[in-house]
Design a protein around this motif. Structure first.
Motif, PDB file in Angstrom:
ATOM      1  N   ASP A 141       5.679   7.190   9.421  1.00 54.42           N
ATOM      2  CA  ASP A 141       5.060   6.712   8.198  1.00 54.42           C
ATOM      3  C   ASP A 141       3.578   7.029   8.255  1.00 54.42           C
ATOM      4  N   TRP A 142       3.085   7.702   7.228  1.00 54.82           N
ATOM      5  CA  TRP A 142       1.677   8.056   7.153  1.00 54.82           C
ATOM      6  C   TRP A 142       1.010   7.223   6.076  1.00 54.82           C
ATOM      7  N   SER A 143      -0.069   6.582   6.424  1.00 52.47           N
ATOM      8  CA  SER A 143      -0.844   5.830   5.446  1.00 52.47           C
ATOM      9  C   SER A 143      -1.845   6.757   4.769  1.00 52.47           C
ATOM     10  N   ILE A 144      -2.291   6.361   3.591  1.00 52.68           N
ATOM     11  CA  ILE A 144      -3.237   7.168   2.829  1.00 52.68           C
ATOM     12  C   ILE A 144      -4.609   6.522   2.920  1.00 52.68           C
ATOM     13  N   GLY A 145      -5.609   7.311   3.271  1.00 52.39           N
ATOM     14  CA  GLY A 145      -6.969   6.818   3.387  1.00 52.39           C
ATOM     15  C   GLY A 145      -7.934   7.764   2.710  1.00 52.39           C
ATOM     16  N   GLY A 146      -9.187   7.640   3.069  1.00 58.38           N
ATOM     17  CA  GLY A 146     -10.203   8.488   2.461  1.00 58.38           C
ATOM     18  C   GLY A 146     -10.542   8.034   1.059  1.00 58.38           C
ATOM     19  N   THR A 147     -10.855   8.988   0.220  1.00 58.51           N
ATOM     20  CA  THR A 147     -11.187   8.722  -1.175  1.00 58.51           C
ATOM     21  C   THR A 147     -10.292   9.540  -2.085  1.00 58.51           C
ATOM     22  N   GLN A 148     -10.390   9.279  -3.380  1.00 55.78           N
ATOM     23  CA  GLN A 148      -9.575  10.032  -4.324  1.00 55.78           C
ATOM     24  C   GLN A 148      -9.934  11.511  -4.284  1.00 55.78           C
ATOM     25  N   ALA A 149     -11.204  11.826  -4.076  1.00 50.59           N
ATOM     26  CA  ALA A 149     -11.630  13.225  -4.018  1.00 50.59           C
ATOM     27  C   ALA A 149     -11.303  13.869  -2.683  1.00 50.59           C
ATOM     28  N   GLU A 187       0.851  -1.181   0.000  1.00 48.90           N
ATOM     29  CA  GLU A 187       0.000   0.000   0.000  1.00 48.90           C
ATOM     30  C   GLU A 187       0.888   1.232   0.000  1.00 48.90           C
ATOM     31  N   GLN A 188       0.373   2.332  -0.458  1.00 47.77           N
ATOM     32  CA  GLN A 188       1.136   3.564  -0.554  1.00 47.77           C
ATOM     33  C   GLN A 188       1.213   4.235   0.811  1.00 47.77           C
ATOM     34  N   THR A 189       2.420   4.664   1.166  1.00 45.28           N
ATOM     35  CA  THR A 189       2.629   5.408   2.402  1.00 45.28           C
ATOM     36  C   THR A 189       3.470   6.645   2.116  1.00 45.28           C
ATOM     37  N   VAL A 190       3.378   7.605   3.025  1.00 44.30           N
ATOM     38  CA  VAL A 190       4.205   8.808   2.962  1.00 44.30           C
ATOM     39  C   VAL A 190       5.146   8.762   4.154  1.00 44.30           C
ATOM     40  N   GLU A 191       6.445   8.729   3.894  1.00 40.66           N
ATOM     41  CA  GLU A 191       7.425   8.648   4.966  1.00 40.66           C
ATOM     42  C   GLU A 191       8.059  10.016   5.172  1.00 40.66           C
TER      43      GLU A 191
END
Length: 289
Positions: free
Chosen positions: A254-262, A241-245
């Motif tokens: 490390d931050w995970s990405i959630g929510g929606t594309q919008a 899964e995509q994360t922002v480090e």
């Protein structure tokens, strides 16, 4: 009692199966997910649901359904009517018995958790118990009219079989909806560098700024009890899964990405990830650089 327990088991299995399948369309509260393992774990979940549902059905039968039948009979006798209570008398007695059960469950909740229930919880529980008890009480009252043990066993088996059938039907309907594209399993959005660039805020004054050149800065950001201030660097990683480090003097995290594309979010878990507590950051509109 057996008929009521079987009816309540059916309600629990149907609702539980529907909720489990619907949860696949929602962002998971905890780390990971079992969507791809669902065909494997479903039989075990069904078995666990049968055991837990049967126990819960027995408890609700003793604390709610039987008092409903007693109250309906008492009101029927007080009215001077012969024979057994009519079906509408059983239905009318259910909200009163549910009120008593709500009080009992509320006291038990207070003793266990040492805290009062959230606002509106008692009202929701009362409505839920009333709705759940009506069909179970009606079936139990119907079974009580026939003293033949063999017929009672047959009715119980019919209700229990119908309960499992309803739960499986719910699962099949959701599976068809997923297979035909009417419903979709949740997938976290994939954000490119431009979409990640900008200011992300926690709603309490804390911010994380991600710049297009890879620089990062934090201000008044409280991560798991640690105040994060200063500058550092950030980059995006994509594995399962995509994360922002983020590294540097701003609580390397490390931050995970959630929510929606919008409406994407960045989040990290606070404390034990299995508890599902998150610090969630939302992107501030018009703050990209």
């Amino acid at each position: 009692m057996a008929v009521s327990t079987a009816a309540l088991l059916g309600e629990a299995l149907a609702v539980g199966a529907g909720q489990a399948m619907y949860d696949l369309t929602r962002e998971p509260a905890g780390p990971g997910g079992i969507g791809f393992l669902l065909p494997v774990v479903l039989p075990f979940l069904l078995l666990f649901g049968l055991v837990l549902g049967a126990f819960a059905g027995f408890v609700v039968t003793v604390t709610l359904v039987l008092p409903t039948l007693w109250l309906a009979g008492w009101a029927h006798r007080r009215a001077g009517r012969p024979g057994r209570p009519a079906w509408w008398c059983t239905v009318a007695a259910t909200p009163f018995a549910a009120f008593g059960a709500t009080v009992v469950y509320g006291v038990f909740f207070l003793m266990v958790h040492r805290t009062t229930e959230p606002p509106g919880f008692s009202l929701f529980l009362w409505l839920l118990l009333t709705a759940a008890a009506v069909p179970a009480a009606l079936l139990a009252a119907y079974a009580a009219r026939d003293r033949a043990a063999r017929r009672a066993v047959r009715l119980t088996a019919t209700v229990a079989g119908g309960a499992i059938g309803v739960a499986l039907t719910v699962v099949v309907l959701f599976a068809v909806a997923f297979a035909t594209g009417l419903m979709h399993e949740y997938r976290a959005p994939h954000l490119d560098r431009a979409a990640l660039t900008g200011v992300w805020q926690d709603g309490s004054g804390g911010t994380l700024r991600l710049r297009s050149d890879g620089a990062a800065s934090a201000s008044r950001l409280d991560v798991d009890g640690v105040r994060c201030e200063g500058a550092g660097r950030w980059w995006s990683e994509t594995a399962s899964e995509q994360t922002v480090e983020v590294s540097g003097d701003i609580c390397g995290q490390d931050w995970s990405i959630g929510g929606t594309q919008a409406k994407p979010t960045l989040y990290c878990y606070v404390g034990d990830p299995d508890e599902g507590k998150r610090l969630v950051l939302t992107r501030r509109a018009g703050a990209r650089r």
